[in-house]
Design a protein around this motif. Structure first.
Motif, PDB file in Angstrom:
ATOM      1  N   MET A  41      11.047  -1.094   0.125  1.00 16.58           N
ATOM      2  CA  MET A  41      10.560  -2.040  -0.882  1.00 16.58           C
ATOM      3  C   MET A  41       9.950  -3.300  -0.247  1.00 16.58           C
ATOM      4  SD  MET A  41      13.840  -1.698  -3.431  1.00 16.58           S
ATOM      5  CE  MET A  41      13.259  -2.946  -4.585  1.00 16.58           C
ATOM      6  N   LEU A  42      10.146  -3.468   1.080  1.00 19.53           N
ATOM      7  CA  LEU A  42       9.653  -4.674   1.761  1.00 19.53           C
ATOM      8  C   LEU A  42       8.233  -4.453   2.273  1.00 19.53           C
ATOM      9  CD1 LEU A  42      12.914  -5.586   3.731  1.00 19.53           C
ATOM     10  CD2 LEU A  42      12.176  -6.395   1.480  1.00 19.53           C
ATOM     11  N   GLU A  43       7.297  -4.378   1.365  1.00 17.36           N
ATOM     12  CA  GLU A  43       5.939  -3.958   1.700  1.00 17.36           C
ATOM     13  C   GLU A  43       5.128  -5.034   2.415  1.00 17.36           C
ATOM     14  OE1 GLU A  43       4.003  -2.338  -1.691  1.00 17.36           O
ATOM     15  OE2 GLU A  43       5.558  -0.851  -2.089  1.00 17.36           O
ATOM     16  N   ASN A  44       5.652  -6.261   2.503  1.00 21.74           N
ATOM     17  CA  ASN A  44       4.918  -7.332   3.182  1.00 21.74           C
ATOM     18  C   ASN A  44       5.343  -7.524   4.633  1.00 21.74           C
ATOM     19  OD1 ASN A  44       3.255  -8.233   0.997  1.00 21.74           O
ATOM     20  ND2 ASN A  44       5.083  -9.126   0.058  1.00 21.74           N
ATOM     21  N   LEU A  45       6.242  -6.675   5.122  1.00 17.78           N
ATOM     22  CA  LEU A  45       6.744  -6.832   6.489  1.00 17.78           C
ATOM     23  C   LEU A  45       5.621  -6.707   7.514  1.00 17.78           C
ATOM     24  CD1 LEU A  45      10.178  -4.967   6.833  1.00 17.78           C
ATOM     25  CD2 LEU A  45       9.749  -7.428   6.780  1.00 17.78           C
ATOM     26  N   LYS A  46       5.622  -7.644   8.462  1.00 16.65           N
ATOM     27  CA  LYS A  46       4.688  -7.587   9.586  1.00 16.65           C
ATOM     28  C   LYS A  46       5.417  -7.228  10.889  1.00 16.65           C
ATOM     29  CE  LYS A  46       1.486 -10.968   7.582  1.00 16.65           C
ATOM     30  NZ  LYS A  46       0.385  -9.987   7.378  1.00 16.65           N
ATOM     31  N   ILE A  47       6.692  -7.597  10.995  1.00 11.10           N
ATOM     32  CA  ILE A  47       7.515  -7.213  12.142  1.00 11.10           C
ATOM     33  C   ILE A  47       8.783  -6.562  11.620  1.00 11.10           C
ATOM     34  CG2 ILE A  47       8.891  -8.003  14.094  1.00 11.10           C
ATOM     35  CD1 ILE A  47       7.004 -10.253  14.567  1.00 11.10           C
ATOM     36  N   LEU A  48       9.078  -5.378  12.113  1.00 14.71           N
ATOM     37  CA  LEU A  48      10.358  -4.719  11.849  1.00 14.71           C
ATOM     38  C   LEU A  48      11.017  -4.447  13.192  1.00 14.71           C
ATOM     39  CD1 LEU A  48      12.424  -3.404   9.979  1.00 14.71           C
ATOM     40  CD2 LEU A  48      11.120  -1.269  10.140  1.00 14.71           C
ATOM     41  N   ILE A  96       9.753   4.136   6.739  1.00 14.40           N
ATOM     42  CA  ILE A  96       8.797   3.068   7.044  1.00 14.40           C
ATOM     43  C   ILE A  96       7.402   3.365   6.519  1.00 14.40           C
ATOM     44  CG2 ILE A  96      10.063   2.416   9.122  1.00 14.40           C
ATOM     45  CD1 ILE A  96       7.893   3.776  10.782  1.00 14.40           C
ATOM     46  N   GLN A  97       7.217   4.512   5.846  1.00 15.97           N
ATOM     47  CA  GLN A  97       5.862   4.937   5.524  1.00 15.97           C
ATOM     48  C   GLN A  97       5.152   4.008   4.532  1.00 15.97           C
ATOM     49  OE1 GLN A  97       7.148   8.402   2.275  1.00 15.97           O
ATOM     50  NE2 GLN A  97       6.434   8.940   4.310  1.00 15.97           N
ATOM     51  N   ARG A  98       5.916   3.218   3.763  1.00 12.54           N
ATOM     52  CA  ARG A  98       5.276   2.319   2.799  1.00 12.54           C
ATOM     53  C   ARG A  98       4.990   0.937   3.390  1.00 12.54           C
ATOM     54  NH1 ARG A  98       8.364   2.336  -2.848  1.00 12.54           N
ATOM     55  NH2 ARG A  98       6.609   0.922  -3.278  1.00 12.54           N
ATOM     56  N   LEU A  99       5.375   0.722   4.651  1.00 10.84           N
ATOM     57  CA  LEU A  99       5.200  -0.597   5.266  1.00 10.84           C
ATOM     58  C   LEU A  99       3.828  -0.702   5.925  1.00 10.84           C
ATOM     59  CD1 LEU A  99       8.757  -0.933   6.870  1.00 10.84           C
ATOM     60  CD2 LEU A  99       8.018  -1.483   4.541  1.00 10.84           C
ATOM     61  N   ILE A 110       8.454  10.194  14.048  1.00 11.70           N
ATOM     62  CA  ILE A 110       8.013   8.834  13.757  1.00 11.70           C
ATOM     63  C   ILE A 110       6.518   8.641  14.034  1.00 11.70           C
ATOM     64  CG2 ILE A 110       8.581   7.910  16.060  1.00 11.70           C
ATOM     65  CD1 ILE A 110       9.526   5.350  14.573  1.00 11.70           C
ATOM     66  N   PHE A 111       5.973   9.421  14.980  1.00 15.80           N
ATOM     67  CA  PHE A 111       4.543   9.280  15.294  1.00 15.80           C
ATOM     68  C   PHE A 111       3.665   9.720  14.123  1.00 15.80           C
ATOM     69  CE2 PHE A 111       6.375   9.403  19.573  1.00 15.80           C
ATOM     70  CZ  PHE A 111       5.772   8.286  20.104  1.00 15.80           C
ATOM     71  N   LEU A 112       4.196  10.599  13.283  1.00 17.22           N
ATOM     72  CA  LEU A 112       3.428  11.027  12.110  1.00 17.22           C
ATOM     73  C   LEU A 112       3.262   9.887  11.120  1.00 17.22           C
ATOM     74  CD1 LEU A 112       4.992  14.565  11.532  1.00 17.22           C
ATOM     75  CD2 LEU A 112       2.949  13.945  12.846  1.00 17.22           C
ATOM     76  N   GLU A 113       4.216   8.944  11.113  1.00 18.48           N
ATOM     77  CA  GLU A 113       4.107   7.781  10.249  1.00 18.48           C
ATOM     78  C   GLU A 113       3.264   6.681  10.907  1.00 18.48           C
ATOM     79  OE1 GLU A 113       5.281   8.305   7.401  1.00 18.48           O
ATOM     80  OE2 GLU A 113       6.578  10.013   7.844  1.00 18.48           O
ATOM     81  N   ILE A 114       3.435   6.539  12.217  1.00 21.76           N
ATOM     82  CA  ILE A 114       2.758   5.450  12.936  1.00 21.76           C
ATOM     83  C   ILE A 114       1.243   5.535  12.809  1.00 21.76           C
ATOM     84  CG2 ILE A 114       2.242   4.619  15.272  1.00 21.76           C
ATOM     85  CD1 ILE A 114       5.166   5.113  15.966  1.00 21.76           C
ATOM     86  N   LYS A 115       0.711   6.735  12.798  1.00 21.64           N
ATOM     87  CA  LYS A 115      -0.750   6.859  12.826  1.00 21.64           C
ATOM     88  C   LYS A 115      -1.430   6.266  11.591  1.00 21.64           C
ATOM     89  CE  LYS A 115      -1.489  11.483  10.846  1.00 21.64           C
ATOM     90  NZ  LYS A 115      -2.124  12.786  11.089  1.00 21.64           N
ATOM     91  N   PHE A 116      -0.649   6.031  10.521  1.00 25.62           N
ATOM     92  CA  PHE A 116      -1.237   5.453   9.309  1.00 25.62           C
ATOM     93  C   PHE A 116      -1.159   3.920   9.302  1.00 25.62           C
ATOM     94  CE2 PHE A 116       0.198   9.704   7.901  1.00 25.62           C
ATOM     95  CZ  PHE A 116      -1.042  10.217   7.558  1.00 25.62           C
TER      96      PHE A 116
END
Length: 754
Positions: free
Chosen positions: A620-627, A643-646, A663-669
């Motif tokens: 729900m934290l869609e404005n995150l710039k650093i996690l 993390i896919q919505r971040l 996790i790399f499948l999510e990172i590419k987006f």
């Protein structure tokens, strides 16, 4: 009779010679031709013996290095290992030739070839047998002679007679066998630390020089750990008494100089040294001690055999130091006139002279006049806890240096450093995240742009002598007097960034405070009936706090909260009343209900165990710039899909353990992602996989390494030792990583299969 005896003696001498020179060579040649298989068998037996010895010696070497990280392996051991390795390789080559000879010999016997091969085999067998015989080493290495402190001489260094005299006194005392403890005392900012550091860099005759800052609050464990790091000692157990025993044992086996810098309180002489594990020198073994203190009674109580007082500078020396740091060689005569008055008002204190001179360097005449008037008026000002006129002027000098900083961001970053405990190393990455949370520079559009601005400010503060380099890497420190001045500046009612850093001050008044820092390790209770309507940054460690305390903190932007160990923690529901919260660090929290309600968050950092419920809140934290989850443990595993919505992420630091390799499948987006630190047990990338445009990254595949290029820290973040690194084991997925290979700074591969 005599002739018969002579013939008999001659025949007795000739017979063995005939055997050695005629019979044995013939026997050996025949053996080469007809005992080929026996010769090969002897080779392989010696090969097995050598391989076993090689393994044994390698194990001995590894054991030696494990016990003492500074172990130096003897040249003859390294040479033996090299010869053994080459000999075993030669046997493999010979084996292939032996097999080839056997096949050919059945079809078409070549006696000449077999003869030559047998001769080579026997020579190699004798060589290997000699290596086996020479493999019994009593010791494989010795402890390295450890270097002294590096003497870092400023490019602006000035040789002053008073400093040189004090330096020479200490050096002479160190040569005196009767002197075990040397006390160096003088007021704060007079140059005691610089002096003893220079001594440590120049002194000879010690295995190692160890320098430890003691500070106002004595922390024995911290001192023990610092000494252990200096002598490359890894403690077997964690208790204080056991650490002391291990230190005592190691330090008793060499000759060390231990510098205990900045003692505030009287120690129980040798008793406190024993508690730490510092043995005084005896029979050329053990430690000589140099201690520095502001308190004359401290070194008296420690019964130092030699004392050296570091005094303030005489007027001529003070002017020389001021002139050089202010760059006045070609200055206008009116500026020089004002400068001489200011230098005199600094009362000979080097810290005040250098900082104020650099602050005024290149400034117009009216700025010089204004600074001089402030210094002259300082005698009428009341500064809490300052007793002497000289100390008061040092404070005013440093305050003027602060006022001359070029902008508000520089001033605020300087004051932020005062939020840390005395003598703490301050992580620059923490300051970057605080700066973003406080929006110190509103023209930046990304975290990386803010980092560039903060690093520029840090270098500027160092050049202004208001900050020092920290112990390691990208860390900085405040001189204790500079920190005191920063807190004094920030405690004034007119301050634009008022700081409260002690409970007794906090209990009196906090309405105007913009920053509160209670980072000490002792347990505390946060006052729950005070108003904090202007508070922007709150740093709490081991502090009981009620959720209702946050109701009045409508301006809070940065929160660093470490829960009290072994107690319940506040519900995160309390934080939903913070409408401007941008940066949050939570340590030792386990349950994260209501975290998803903090939709203004742009930086989230967690440490400790994370249990169920976190995933639903995080997405729900869609404005995150650093996690930043690198110091988290997920017992149920970290599912990368959370993390896919971040989509706004610019920097991602997932946990080191329990991480899903998808996790790399999510990172590419994540098209905005610029920094990535990740280690996964395996890699599954589609053929068309591409990384975002990463600027800094640490990526480990198939092999975990806890110390892989990061430096852990308290608070918000950690630092990169190198900016772009890959560490890969077993399989190198070139298609996936080809775009990163071109700008790598560090590449480590191992066990790669064809």
């Amino acid at each position: 009779m005599g002739s018969e005896w002579g013939l008999s003696a001659a025949s007795g001498l000739v017979a063995p010679l005939l055997v050695d020179y005629l019979v044995k060579p013939i026997e050996r040649r025949i053996r080469y031709l007809f005992r080929f298989h026996k010769i090969v068998q002897e080779l392989h037996q010696n090969q097995q013996d050598l391989a076993a010895k090689e393994t044994q010696v390698k194990d001995d070497v590894e054991e030696a290095k494990l016990q003492i990280r500074t172990q130096v392996i003897y040249d003859q051991v390294d040479e033996w290992l090299t010869k053994a390795e080459n000999a075993l390789k030669d046997v493999k080559v010979l084996d292939s030739r032996i097999e080839e000879n056997k096949r050919c010999f059945r079809l078409c016997p070549n006696w000449c070839w077999r003869y030559q091969l047998s001769q080579e085999i026997e020579n190699k067998t004798l060589e290997i047998a000699d290596l086996v015989k020479k493999s019994e080493f009593k010791r494989v290495g010795h402890r390295a002679k450890l270097p002294n402190l590096n003497l870092v001489t400023s490019k602006d260094h000035v040789d002053l007679k008073s400093s040189e005299a004090a330096f020479n006194k200490i050096m002479e005392a160190l040569k005196d066998d009767k002197v075990k403890k040397i006390g160096v005392w003088g007021m704060g900012g007079v140059g005691k630390t610089t002096l003893v550091r220079n001594v440590g860099g120049e002194v000879k005759g010690f295995d190692r020089v160890i320098m430890v800052t003691v500070s106002e609050t004595l922390d024995i464990e911290k001192i023990q750990n610092k000494i252990a790091d200096n002598i490359d000692l890894k403690f077997e157990k964690k208790t204080g008494e056991v650490k002391a025993a291990e230190l005592w044992s190691r330090l008793s086996n060499g000759k060390f100089l231990v510098i205990l810098d900045d003692l505030w309180k009287e120690w129980n002489d040798d008793g406190d040294l024993r508690k730490i594990g510092i043995p005084l020198v005896k029979d050329e073994k053990g430690c000589k001690i140099i201690l520095t203190t502001r308190n004359y009674n401290v070194y008296q109580h420690m019964e130092c055999e030699k004392t050296v007082q570091v005094k303030v500078l005489e007027d001529d020396e003070a002017w020389t130091l001021f002139e050089m740091n202010a760059g006045l060689k070609k200055a206008d005569s009116h500026v020089i006139g004002e400068a001489k008055k200011i230098a005199k008002e600094c009362k000979g204190l080097p810290l005040a002279i250098v900082t104020l001179a650099k602050a005024l360097k290149g400034k117009a005449l009216d700025r010089w006049k204004d600074s001089r008037k402030k210094l002259e008026r300082s005698a009428l000002m009341e500064i809490p806890s300052i007793q002497t006129e000289r100390e008061k002027n040092a404070y005013i000098s440093l305050k003027i240096s602060y006022e001359h900083l070029k902008n508000k961001m520089s001033q605020t970053c300087f004051l932020l450093c005062a939020l840390y405990l005395e003598d703490d190393s301050i992580n620059v990455e923490d300051l970057v995240r605080y700066a973003w949370g406080l929006n110190l520079y509103d023209k930046t559009n990304s975290i990386e742009e803010m980092r560039i601005q903060v690093l520029e400010v840090i270098n500027y503060l160092k050049d202004s002598c208001l900050l020092e380099d920290g112990d390691v890497g990208r860390y900085v420190k405040l001189h204790d007097i500079v920190r005191d001045v920063a807190l004094w500046i920030a405690s004034e009612e007119g301050s634009s960034f008022m700081i409260k850093s002690r409970m007794e001050i906090l209990n009196k008044s906090s309405e105007s405070s913009k920053a509160i820092s209670l980072l000490g390790s002792g347990r505390k209770k946060f006052p729950d009936r005070l108003m904090h309507s202007k508070l922007e940054i709150l740093l709490l460690n081991n502090c009981d706090i009620q959720g209702t305390c946050f109701l009045g903190m409508r301006e809070l932007k940065v929160l660093n909260l470490t829960a009290v160990y072994g107690t319940g923690v506040i519900s995160l529901y309390a934080l939903t009343f913070l409408p401007k919260l941008r940066a949050l660090h939570l340590d030792s929290f386990e349950y994260f209900s209501f975290l998803g309600n903090l939709t203004t968050l742009e930086i989230l950092s967690l440490s400790g165990w994370v249990f169920k419920g976190f995933a639903d809140e995080l997405e729900m934290l869609e404005n995150l710039k650093i996690l930043d989850l690198i110091n988290c443990a997920f017992p149920g595993g970290f599912q990368s899909k959370v993390i896919q919505r971040l989509s706004q992420l610019e920097e991602l630091y997932p946990p080191r353990l329990h991480i899903n390799n998808d996790i790399f499948l999510e990172i590419k987006f994540f098209t905005r992602l610029r920094r990535l630190f990740v280690e996964v047990p395996s890699l599954h990338c589609p053929l068309d996989f591409k990384f975002p445009e990463l600027e800094k990254y640490k990526i480990g595949i198939n092999g975990y390494s806890i110390h892989f290029g990061y430096r852990e820290m308290s608070g918000f973040g950690y630092t990169f030792d190198t900016a772009r690194s890959l560490k890969i084991e077993e399989v190198f997925p070139y298609n996936a990583f080809s775009q990163l290979v071109g700008n790598l700074e560090s590449l480590e591969v191992s066990k790669i299969k064809d």
